[in-house]
Design a protein around this motif. Sequence first.
Motif, short mmCIF file in Angstrom:
data_model
loop_
_atom_site.label_atom_id
_atom_site.label_comp_id
_atom_site.label_asym_id
_atom_site.label_seq_id
_atom_site.Cartn_x
_atom_site.Cartn_y
_atom_site.Cartn_z
N SER A 1 0.86 -1.17 0.00
CA SER A 1 0.00 0.00 0.00
C SER A 1 0.90 1.22 0.00
CB SER A 1 -0.89 -0.01 1.25
OG SER A 1 -1.62 1.19 1.37
N THR A 2 0.59 2.19 -0.84
CA THR A 2 1.48 3.35 -0.94
C THR A 2 0.73 4.65 -1.14
OG1 THR A 2 3.37 4.30 -2.11
CG2 THR A 2 1.82 3.02 -3.42
N THR A 3 1.26 5.71 -0.56
CA THR A 3 0.80 7.06 -0.84
C THR A 3 1.65 7.69 -1.93
OG1 THR A 3 2.29 8.07 0.79
CG2 THR A 3 0.11 7.35 1.58
N GLY A 4 2.62 6.93 -2.41
CA GLY A 4 3.63 7.49 -3.31
C GLY A 4 4.85 7.93 -2.53
N GLN B 1 8.34 -2.40 9.10
CA GLN B 1 9.15 -1.33 8.53
C GLN B 1 8.35 -0.57 7.49
OE1 GLN B 1 12.50 -0.48 9.18
NE2 GLN B 1 12.18 1.24 7.79
N ARG B 2 8.39 0.73 7.54
CA ARG B 2 7.81 1.55 6.47
C ARG B 2 8.96 2.07 5.60
NH1 ARG B 2 2.44 3.10 7.97
NH2 ARG B 2 1.79 1.58 9.52
N TYR B 3 8.69 2.22 4.32
CA TYR B 3 9.70 2.70 3.38
C TYR B 3 9.23 4.02 2.78
CZ TYR B 3 11.57 -1.94 3.97
OH TYR B 3 12.09 -3.09 4.53
N TYR B 4 10.18 4.89 2.53
CA TYR B 4 9.85 6.24 2.11
C TYR B 4 10.62 6.62 0.84
CZ TYR B 4 7.81 6.50 6.74
OH TYR B 4 7.06 6.24 7.87
N LEU B 5 9.98 7.44 0.05
CA LEU B 5 10.60 7.91 -1.18
C LEU B 5 11.90 8.66 -0.88
CD1 LEU B 5 9.56 7.49 -4.08
CD2 LEU B 5 8.76 9.86 -4.04
N GLY C 1 15.37 -1.51 -2.73
CA GLY C 1 15.82 -2.79 -2.21
C GLY C 1 14.67 -3.67 -1.78
N ALA C 2 13.64 -3.08 -1.16
CA ALA C 2 12.47 -3.84 -0.75
C ALA C 2 11.71 -4.36 -1.96
CB ALA C 2 11.57 -2.98 0.13
#
Length: 201
Positions: A155-158, A176-180, A188-189
Amino acid sequence: MAYSDFSVFDLRQQFDVQFRADTLFPQLTPIESTAWLREALRKGQNLGFNSEKSRSERLVTPVLMELSDRNHRSFSIYSGMNLDVDIGAGLRGECDFIFSFSRIQDFIAAPVFCITEAKKQDLELGTIQCAAQLIAARRLNEQEKNPIHTLYGCSTTGIEWRFLKYEGNEFILDEQRYYLAQLPALLGALQAVVDASKAQG
């Protein structure tokens, strides 16, 4: 009912699935982005966003194009296509992005990874919608006699990305959350998802 109508309670009751949190990519290897991707994202963010569609076009699509190029276009990306698997069960509606190692572009075949845009920037609701789409993806694979044990979603907000894994009757939500802003970790994810999905093929 459609994918966006489900709640966690609905999914638990109707499909007998469970949810838990864990680390999905403990051995993640960051990947440096190309100059092209950094420039595309810079331009996209400078343009701003007035809808989920514009956010998708300006932030999500360039990231996925980079991932596709890194993998020599070894998977198909379906965008905005319907995944109507079981209308009676509510497994119907449009999916923002689906990955498949099938080369068929005309219709969805052998889905392995679903990405859902978080409507109104609500990542949690987007995660639930993505979980419903993964249930449908598994059913489609089973109908096509293409059983895949583990499916991935996001799921992403961009700007923010949250991954999940569907295995057995359990959804594992990545702690873990990933960010732009941390693009190498995000790439990598995504690459870890592609590698894990390929390994099942």
